[in-house]
Design an enzyme around this catalytic site. Sequence first.
Site, PDB file in Angstrom:
ATOM      1  N   HIS A 175      33.626  55.452  30.758  1.00  0.00           N
ATOM      2  CA  HIS A 175      34.482  56.100  29.766  1.00  0.00           C
ATOM      3  C   HIS A 175      35.683  55.214  29.452  1.00  0.00           C
ATOM      4  CE1 HIS A 175      37.514  59.385  28.657  1.00  0.00           C
ATOM      5  NE2 HIS A 175      36.565  59.479  27.739  1.00  0.00           N
ATOM      6  N   HIS A 188      41.792  54.514  21.972  1.00  0.00           N
ATOM      7  CA  HIS A 188      41.493  55.928  22.141  1.00  0.00           C
ATOM      8  C   HIS A 188      41.850  56.746  20.905  1.00  0.00           C
ATOM      9  CE1 HIS A 188      41.127  59.887  23.758  1.00  0.00           C
ATOM     10  NE2 HIS A 188      42.425  60.078  23.950  1.00  0.00           N
TER      11      HIS A 188
END
Length: 741
Positions: free
Chosen positions: A203, A245
């Site tokens: 991730h 992100h």
Amino acid sequence: MRTLLIGVTALLSLASSVHAATLVGYAHLPADTFAAGPASGAYSGAGLRGQARFPSQPVQGFSGVQFGKNGGYLFLSDNGFGSKANSADYLLRLYTLNLNAKTAPTGQDKVEVGTFVSLRDPDRKVPWVIVNEASPERLLTGADFDVEGFVVAPDGTLWVGDEFGPYLLHFSADGRLLEAPIATPNLPGLPTLRGQAPIVIGHRGSSGTRPEHTLEAYRVAIEAGADFVEPDLVVTKDGVLIARHEPVIAVVDASGKVLEATADVASRPEFASRLTTKKVDGVEVRGYFAEDFTLAELKTLKAVERLPALRGKAYDGQFQIPTLAEVIALVRDVEAKTGRKIGIYPETKHPTYFQQMGMNTSQLLIDTLKKEGFTDPARVFIQSFETANLKALKTDIMPKAGVNLPLVQLVSSPDEAPYDWAAKGDTRKYDALASDAGLKEIASYASGVGAYKRWIITDKGQTTDFVTRAHAAGLLVHPWTFRNEATYLLPGYANDPEAEMRQALLAGVDGFFTDFPATGARVVGQYTAPEVRSPQNPAFALGGSSAAANVGGSGGFEGLSLSPDGKTMYALLEKTVTGDLPGQLRLHAYDLAGKKWTLAGRYALDDAAHAIGDLTPVNASQALVLERDNASGAAARTKRVYLVSLNEKNADGTLKKTLVADLMNVKDPQGLAPSTQGGVFTFPYVTIENLLVLDANTILVANDNNYPGTGGRGADTKDATEFLWLKLDAPLTLAPGVGRR
């Protein structure tokens, strides 16, 4: 709690039948019983050789029994003096014993030790160095294998279960190894969509150990064992996809305080004028935005840790912001150096937000993948929290580009909604996508669903039916996000992130996103390692790390039995495979003709700290199992024989079992055994490893011992071998061929 409930269930079953068997015959073999052979007992527990303690070979202990010829019995010698290190001069044998039981108070018992079969490897089938490597006979020792159960096949050959590998060993009737040891496949039976191995998705890279979305984070993730790395994608002012992100790379409040950042832009005075406020998915955000910078400008910035209070700042200022093309180049470089194929799992961030600025991130993604030649559908998943862009990819963008990549619909918490819905006034939330109808709709354009993990495991730690329902719709399930830090773990996991991952895997997920791919790869590896291996597996002696063992020391095949038709061998592990639920033991079936392994079921111990001692057939669908604790003498509590159904299962999927004999509470009204007190006989040896059905009403039980061990009948008394003929309270339903013929 689970262990306690199992124990209570067992006690309740005992309560209705306190005395489950009656002693009708007794015999014993003195501990100091020897057979011809070389001196033994020269090795210490550390494997150091000294003076031999015994002039020849101890006959005991025994770890398996079958019927022999002319009314005798065949007993398998255990691996020796208790460990691999101290048993290099203990020879593995099958002994013929003639047992004459004491059946009346005035009677006498007698045990005669007859001939023996030496287990050996003269044809060099064992592919590693054994103790007697250079000798012509190559006699096998307790340092080579820990032999436990055995069976005699219809063709007269011998099959022996080993705990060190664990292995199945195939011998001729006279003890000659016929083929190489047969390794135990890892058959966890995880309920993934197609039975495939779950994938580990780094991730944002290894974001728990490096600043997220940096080449270093991706590199560490790959080295840690991630199968895919995930770049979240936003767009620069000049139309280049970069890994961040969010489009905002630093969030700043009205006072100028940096609330969250993934780059050091707020400390760069030359970019102070770029500070602005924008609406991202309807929410005002003040900060610095990637789309206001060219790629060249962004390359002057350095990545910083997004969660410094939790993960520190040790790597701040060391790494650049990478482009998608650079991430692909890193993956290719790893493949060239290692041969290992890694995939990428890009997310198109805020597609509606960027579309409002005239930027189609989905089109940019496909264009970049085509330009870089990275369009293998086995190595790319495209994900999004919105729905419209995924549908556009499916029906328009990818077909025009001539590519067909799997898409994944991300599903957040039920109080949130896909922004493309909200932007159009649609009031539905993500729970609409999590319904059966919603999952069916997702399956019309996507291959999988990336679900918030609380859809799969509730905040109370309960597993839901989400994975089952998603699989029924034909969807892969890749939940997010699994993290090691205690703040992200439910209390029930007791700060063990692996426990959370195991629960998700047992629920059937097809992979998961984790900030700590090293942890994820380790847990998945417990299920997907090709073999079950104990720490004593010879592979570890050849240079591998025993940390890769996935079953406890000498935790291999303690029980071995043959189906009444002689076609299927059943092999029961003594200890739980790492990753399986505590106290559940795998029962393997091995087809002798086809040489094929299957998982026949799971045996649930009364207590996870217990072990099994033996396995013997009753009929095609039932077997007897010896279960024991690890105590002896006055401390012993649990030594039991259970009737186990191979067809009937409990609610948790384990095999149903019924108590048929409590060996710590045997009726001995005639006083046949010298240790009987008040008409009650106890069998408090730590290991009891010999079990055989004699007829529908009678079973034979005998203990093992690690000669010259003590403790069963007193701290200063060497453990003898005691043989028990037990009459059961209720007859067994025997198949033809079971019992003394």
